[in-house]
Design an enzyme around this catalytic site. Structure first.
Site, short mmCIF file in Angstrom:
data_model
loop_
_atom_site.label_atom_id
_atom_site.label_comp_id
_atom_site.label_asym_id
_atom_site.label_seq_id
_atom_site.Cartn_x
_atom_site.Cartn_y
_atom_site.Cartn_z
N ARG A 98 0.90 -1.14 0.02
CA ARG A 98 0.03 0.05 0.09
C ARG A 98 0.84 1.21 -0.13
O ARG A 98 1.84 0.89 0.68
CB ARG A 98 -0.96 0.06 1.35
CG ARG A 98 -2.09 -0.77 1.01
CD ARG A 98 -3.10 -0.16 1.86
NE ARG A 98 -4.47 -1.02 1.67
CZ ARG A 98 -5.41 -1.05 2.59
NH1 ARG A 98 -5.18 -0.58 3.70
NH2 ARG A 98 -6.51 -1.80 2.57
N ARG A 105 5.39 7.72 -5.96
CA ARG A 105 4.90 6.59 -6.51
C ARG A 105 6.28 5.52 -7.30
O ARG A 105 5.91 4.50 -7.14
CB ARG A 105 4.44 7.18 -8.20
CG ARG A 105 3.57 6.36 -8.83
CD ARG A 105 2.38 7.06 -9.41
NE ARG A 105 1.80 5.93 -10.39
CZ ARG A 105 1.91 5.98 -11.78
NH1 ARG A 105 2.57 7.13 -12.08
NH2 ARG A 105 1.16 5.31 -12.54
N HIS A 192 -4.60 3.70 -16.44
CA HIS A 192 -5.63 3.72 -15.25
C HIS A 192 -5.41 4.72 -14.13
O HIS A 192 -4.31 4.75 -13.61
CB HIS A 192 -5.80 2.41 -14.69
CG HIS A 192 -6.46 2.28 -13.35
ND1 HIS A 192 -7.67 2.49 -13.41
CD2 HIS A 192 -6.00 1.85 -12.32
CE1 HIS A 192 -8.16 2.15 -11.99
NE2 HIS A 192 -7.09 1.96 -11.21
N THR A 247 -11.12 1.19 -1.72
CA THR A 247 -12.03 0.70 -2.63
C THR A 247 -12.36 -0.76 -2.76
O THR A 247 -11.06 -1.53 -2.76
CB THR A 247 -11.84 1.31 -4.27
OG1 THR A 247 -10.63 0.76 -4.66
CG2 THR A 247 -11.61 2.79 -4.21
#
Length: 331
Positions: A98, A105, A192, A247
């Site tokens: 996570r 990033r 994405h 999510t």
């Protein structure tokens, strides 16, 4: 004689047939479990294998699902040893690190690459003919990593990509028009997440192009502000995370949607992450989402989408960003 022997008499010694439609989910976090339950409820496999390094969590989740076996038609197995995944038709990878607060990033990517260096060879060892579906984020880069580490041909490695972004897009267009999302045809391609590309020129209902009715659609000058819908698609995940912490359900359903097309050999078109080198002016070895045909052999075809110059430029920009990260990785 045991109770079993008194109850049942053998007609023949059964040879193990093996599973024809076995699906494995790697990672029993929120996304892994939502994918698992969606696959189970849609009755897609005759066996579902689950694997994770966190043994207690894995054991608890598998037991919890097994206790519902009466209501399902799928055999459920789980173990931290990858031998449990043997002979899978589709392997869904949801495991990964996570992102920590303030973490770059690139740093997150490298941590996930290190995790994939353990996961992917184990998948390949036990299911050398499987179709590999990557869901872990950043999905486009990790699909590239999985492709490189697996040595699989490109048609057997795909990322869940913008299948969910497009579903969110169609849902929001449907809300605005008071129509079911399945009647709102719209595609989001490219990366994405934040730099995804909405193909406004292709948005249609019953073959009627919405851009023909509103030529300003998707631009700054649009009085109806359709552009805000794409912003909502991008911000949607962050909003859900802010409200509930993560999510899970929609991505789980999206994964099951892709698995279904593969297992049932549907030849259905989905926006998923694939090698796009040579398409839409992309020069580097990157994975991005474009409309692809999914069936029993994996990702069999790519649809040549007509993109406007501006849309194409956005795809190329995404590709450059991804390549910038990828070339720094140690595989």
């Amino acid at each position: 004689m045991s109770t079993k022997e008194k109850l049942i008499s053998h007609v023949m010694k059964e040879e193990p047939v093996g599973s024809r439609n076995k699906v494995t989910v790697v990672g029993v976090g929120m996304v892994g479990m939502a994918s698992a339950i969606s696959i189970l409820i849609k009755d897609l496999g005759d066996e579902l294998a689950m694997v994770d390094v966190m043994e207690d969590k894995l054991k608890g989740e598998v037991m919890d699902l097994q206790h519902g076996s009466l209501f399902l038609k799928t055999k459920i197995v789980g173990d931290k040893d990858y031998s449990v995944t043997a002979n899978s038709k589709v392997v869904v990878v949801t495991a990964g690190a996570r992102q920590q607060e303030g973490e770059s990033r690139l740093n997150l990517v490298q941590r996930n690459v290190n995790i994939f260096k353990f996961i992917i060879p184990n998948i390949v060892k036990y299911s050398p003919n499987c179709i590999l579906m990557v869901v872990s984020n950043p999905v486009d880069i990790l699909t590239y990593v999985a492709w490189k580490l697996s040595g699989f041909p490109r048609h057997r490695v795909l990322g869940s990509g913008t299948n969910l972004d497009s579903a969110r897009f169609r849902h929001l267009i449907g809300e605005k028009l008071h129509l079911h999302p399945s009647s709102c045809h719209a595609w989001i391609v490219g990366e994405h997440g934040d730099s995804s590309v909405p193909v406004w020129s292709g948005v249609n209902v019953a073959g009627v192009s919405l851009q023909n009715l509103n030529p300003q659609m998707g631009t700054e000058g649009d009085g109806e502000n359709w552009k805000a819908i794409h912003k909502e698609v991008v911000d949607g995940a962050y909003e859900v995370i802010k409200l509930k912490g993560y999510t899970s359900w929609a991505i789980g359903m999206s994964v099951a949607d892709l698995v279904e097309s593969i297992i049932k050999n549907m030849h259905k078109v989905h926006p998923v992450s694939t090698l796009v080198q040579g398409m839409h002016g992309v020069k580097d070895e990157v994975f991005l989402s474009v409309p692809c045909v999914l069936g029993n052999s994996g990702l069999t075809d790519v649809i040549h989408m007509t993109l406007k110059a501006e849309e194409e430029k956005q795809v190329q920009k995404s590709a450059e960003t991804l390549w910038g990260v990828q070339k720094e990785l140690t595989l």
